[in-house]
Design a protein around this motif. Structure first.
Motif, PDB file in Angstrom:
ATOM      1  N   ARG A 125      -3.923 -10.499  23.372  1.00 46.03           N
ATOM      2  CA  ARG A 125      -3.444 -11.492  24.335  1.00 46.03           C
ATOM      3  C   ARG A 125      -2.009 -11.928  24.047  1.00 46.03           C
ATOM      4  O   ARG A 125      -1.618 -13.042  24.342  1.00 46.03           O
ATOM      5  N   SER A 126      -1.243 -11.052  23.432  1.00 42.01           N
ATOM      6  CA  SER A 126       0.179 -11.287  23.134  1.00 42.01           C
ATOM      7  C   SER A 126       0.415 -12.449  22.191  1.00 42.01           C
ATOM      8  O   SER A 126       1.461 -13.098  22.235  1.00 42.01           O
ATOM      9  N   GLY A 127      -0.536 -12.725  21.317  1.00 38.69           N
ATOM     10  CA  GLY A 127      -0.359 -13.777  20.321  1.00 38.69           C
ATOM     11  C   GLY A 127       0.738 -13.414  19.331  1.00 38.69           C
ATOM     12  O   GLY A 127       1.122 -12.252  19.196  1.00 38.69           O
ATOM     13  N   PRO A 128       1.270 -14.386  18.609  1.00 40.29           N
ATOM     14  CA  PRO A 128       2.384 -14.171  17.688  1.00 40.29           C
ATOM     15  C   PRO A 128       1.950 -13.576  16.344  1.00 40.29           C
ATOM     16  O   PRO A 128       1.657 -14.301  15.397  1.00 40.29           O
ATOM     17  N   LEU A 129       1.909 -12.265  16.250  1.00 41.51           N
ATOM     18  CA  LEU A 129       1.459 -11.623  15.011  1.00 41.51           C
ATOM     19  C   LEU A 129       2.360 -11.942  13.826  1.00 41.51           C
ATOM     20  O   LEU A 129       1.897 -11.951  12.689  1.00 41.51           O
ATOM     21  N   HIS A 130       3.618 -12.225  14.086  1.00 36.11           N
ATOM     22  CA  HIS A 130       4.520 -12.559  12.983  1.00 36.11           C
ATOM     23  C   HIS A 130       4.120 -13.867  12.303  1.00 36.11           C
ATOM     24  O   HIS A 130       4.552 -14.148  11.198  1.00 36.11           O
ATOM     25  N   LEU A 131       3.259 -14.650  12.942  1.00 35.18           N
ATOM     26  CA  LEU A 131       2.739 -15.882  12.336  1.00 35.18           C
ATOM     27  C   LEU A 131       1.379 -15.668  11.690  1.00 35.18           C
ATOM     28  O   LEU A 131       0.820 -16.576  11.091  1.00 35.18           O
ATOM     29  N   GLY A 132       0.822 -14.465  11.839  1.00 37.79           N
ATOM     30  CA  GLY A 132      -0.498 -14.173  11.294  1.00 37.79           C
ATOM     31  C   GLY A 132      -0.475 -13.926   9.798  1.00 37.79           C
ATOM     32  O   GLY A 132       0.562 -13.671   9.202  1.00 37.79           O
ATOM     33  N   LYS A 133      -1.628 -14.018   9.212  1.00 40.44           N
ATOM     34  CA  LYS A 133      -1.799 -13.740   7.777  1.00 40.44           C
ATOM     35  C   LYS A 133      -2.262 -12.304   7.607  1.00 40.44           C
ATOM     36  O   LYS A 133      -2.902 -11.739   8.489  1.00 40.44           O
ATOM     37  N   GLN A 136       0.820  -1.212   0.000  1.00 45.75           N
ATOM     38  CA  GLN A 136       0.000   0.000   0.000  1.00 45.75           C
ATOM     39  C   GLN A 136       0.856   1.264   0.000  1.00 45.75           C
ATOM     40  O   GLN A 136       0.557   2.230  -0.677  1.00 45.75           O
ATOM     41  N   ASP A 137       1.924   1.275   0.805  1.00 46.33           N
ATOM     42  CA  ASP A 137       2.786   2.463   0.860  1.00 46.33           C
ATOM     43  C   ASP A 137       4.202   2.189   0.364  1.00 46.33           C
ATOM     44  O   ASP A 137       5.064   3.047   0.455  1.00 46.33           O
ATOM     45  N   ASN A 138       4.442   0.974  -0.162  1.00 51.23           N
ATOM     46  CA  ASN A 138       5.725   0.620  -0.758  1.00 51.23           C
ATOM     47  C   ASN A 138       6.891   0.839   0.216  1.00 51.23           C
ATOM     48  O   ASN A 138       7.913   1.400  -0.142  1.00 51.23           O
ATOM     49  N   LYS A 139       6.701   0.385   1.485  1.00 48.21           N
ATOM     50  CA  LYS A 139       7.709   0.588   2.517  1.00 48.21           C
ATOM     51  C   LYS A 139       7.904  -0.675   3.342  1.00 48.21           C
ATOM     52  O   LYS A 139       7.009  -1.515   3.422  1.00 48.21           O
ATOM     53  N   TYR A 140       9.061  -0.758   3.969  1.00 50.00           N
ATOM     54  CA  TYR A 140       9.326  -1.794   4.964  1.00 50.00           C
ATOM     55  C   TYR A 140       9.046  -1.216   6.333  1.00 50.00           C
ATOM     56  O   TYR A 140       9.359  -0.053   6.608  1.00 50.00           O
ATOM     57  N   TRP A 141       8.484  -2.033   7.200  1.00 51.08           N
ATOM     58  CA  TRP A 141       8.175  -1.651   8.569  1.00 51.08           C
ATOM     59  C   TRP A 141       8.738  -2.701   9.518  1.00 51.08           C
ATOM     60  O   TRP A 141       8.798  -3.880   9.184  1.00 51.08           O
ATOM     61  N   VAL A 142       9.127  -2.274  10.696  1.00 50.56           N
ATOM     62  CA  VAL A 142       9.526  -3.201  11.761  1.00 50.56           C
ATOM     63  C   VAL A 142       8.433  -3.098  12.813  1.00 50.56           C
ATOM     64  O   VAL A 142       8.349  -2.119  13.563  1.00 50.56           O
ATOM     65  N   LEU A 143       7.556  -4.107  12.824  1.00 51.08           N
ATOM     66  CA  LEU A 143       6.322  -4.077  13.606  1.00 51.08           C
ATOM     67  C   LEU A 143       6.417  -4.974  14.837  1.00 51.08           C
ATOM     68  O   LEU A 143       7.136  -5.974  14.823  1.00 51.08           O
ATOM     69  N   PRO A 144       5.671  -4.641  15.894  1.00 53.06           N
ATOM     70  CA  PRO A 144       5.665  -5.500  17.078  1.00 53.06           C
ATOM     71  C   PRO A 144       5.085  -6.875  16.747  1.00 53.06           C
ATOM     72  O   PRO A 144       4.103  -6.980  16.022  1.00 53.06           O
ATOM     73  N   SER A 145       5.715  -7.914  17.282  1.00 53.18           N
ATOM     74  CA  SER A 145       5.262  -9.268  16.954  1.00 53.18           C
ATOM     75  C   SER A 145       4.245  -9.816  17.952  1.00 53.18           C
ATOM     76  O   SER A 145       3.761 -10.925  17.768  1.00 53.18           O
ATOM     77  N   GLU A 146       3.892  -9.041  18.968  1.00 52.83           N
ATOM     78  CA  GLU A 146       2.884  -9.491  19.928  1.00 52.83           C
ATOM     79  C   GLU A 146       1.557  -8.788  19.686  1.00 52.83           C
ATOM     80  O   GLU A 146       1.497  -7.572  19.568  1.00 52.83           O
ATOM     81  N   CYS A 147       0.503  -9.582  19.638  1.00 53.68           N
ATOM     82  CA  CYS A 147      -0.843  -9.048  19.486  1.00 53.68           C
ATOM     83  C   CYS A 147      -1.216  -8.244  20.735  1.00 53.68           C
ATOM     84  O   CYS A 147      -0.979  -8.697  21.854  1.00 53.68           O
ATOM     85  N   PRO A 148      -1.813  -7.063  20.571  1.00 48.83           N
ATOM     86  CA  PRO A 148      -2.210  -6.275  21.741  1.00 48.83           C
ATOM     87  C   PRO A 148      -3.345  -6.913  22.548  1.00 48.83           C
ATOM     88  O   PRO A 148      -3.557  -6.562  23.697  1.00 48.83           O
ATOM     89  N   SER A 152       5.671   0.847  15.664  1.00 47.64           N
ATOM     90  CA  SER A 152       6.793   0.307  14.899  1.00 47.64           C
ATOM     91  C   SER A 152       8.112   0.935  15.351  1.00 47.64           C
ATOM     92  O   SER A 152       8.135   1.969  16.013  1.00 47.64           O
ATOM     93  N   MET A 153       9.204   0.294  14.966  1.00 50.80           N
ATOM     94  CA  MET A 153      10.538   0.800  15.263  1.00 50.80           C
ATOM     95  C   MET A 153      10.982   1.740  14.146  1.00 50.80           C
ATOM     96  O   MET A 153      10.614   1.542  12.986  1.00 50.80           O
TER      97      MET A 153
END
Length: 103
Positions: free
Chosen positions: A42-50, A28-40, A76-77
């Motif tokens: 219940r701290s689920g693994p967002l890096h495993l999400g679709k 959408q914005d043609n950028k790389y992001w460093v995003l938190p991997s924990e779901c807000p 994000s970082m």
């Protein structure tokens, strides 16, 4: 404060004392992001999400909550991408970088 650099094809996960993160490219914005991997939720693994094709949100694999990219980008970082290298600023000196193939 420290800056870490790595090739985009060599790593996609980062952990530090401040938490875990994953590298995500958004068309959408043609950028790389460093995003938190924990779901807000219940701290689920967002890096495993679709990623939802309609909204762009990341769907948590634990409870199927949709976390908007807008929400994730707020936490994000700071990142600078130069060709195939990503540079990230961390507030601490303790970090680990690795590659997970399923992302």
């Amino acid at each position: 404060m420290s800056v870490i650099s790595f090739k985009l094809d060599e790593a996609n996960r980062i952990s530090s004392d401040t938490g875990g993160y994953f590298v995500k490219y958004t068309k959408q914005d043609n950028k790389y992001w460093v995003l938190p991997s924990e779901c807000p939720h219940r701290s689920g693994p967002l890096h495993l999400g679709k990623q939802c094709r309609q909204t762009g949100a990341i769907v948590c694999p634990w409870h199927e909550n949709r976390i908007s990219m807008r929400c994730l980008k707020r936490n994000s970082m700071p990142v600078v991408v130069n060709r195939d290298t990503i540079n990230i600023v961390f507030s601490d000196d303790s970090h680990k970088v690795w590659k997970e193939f399923h992302l």
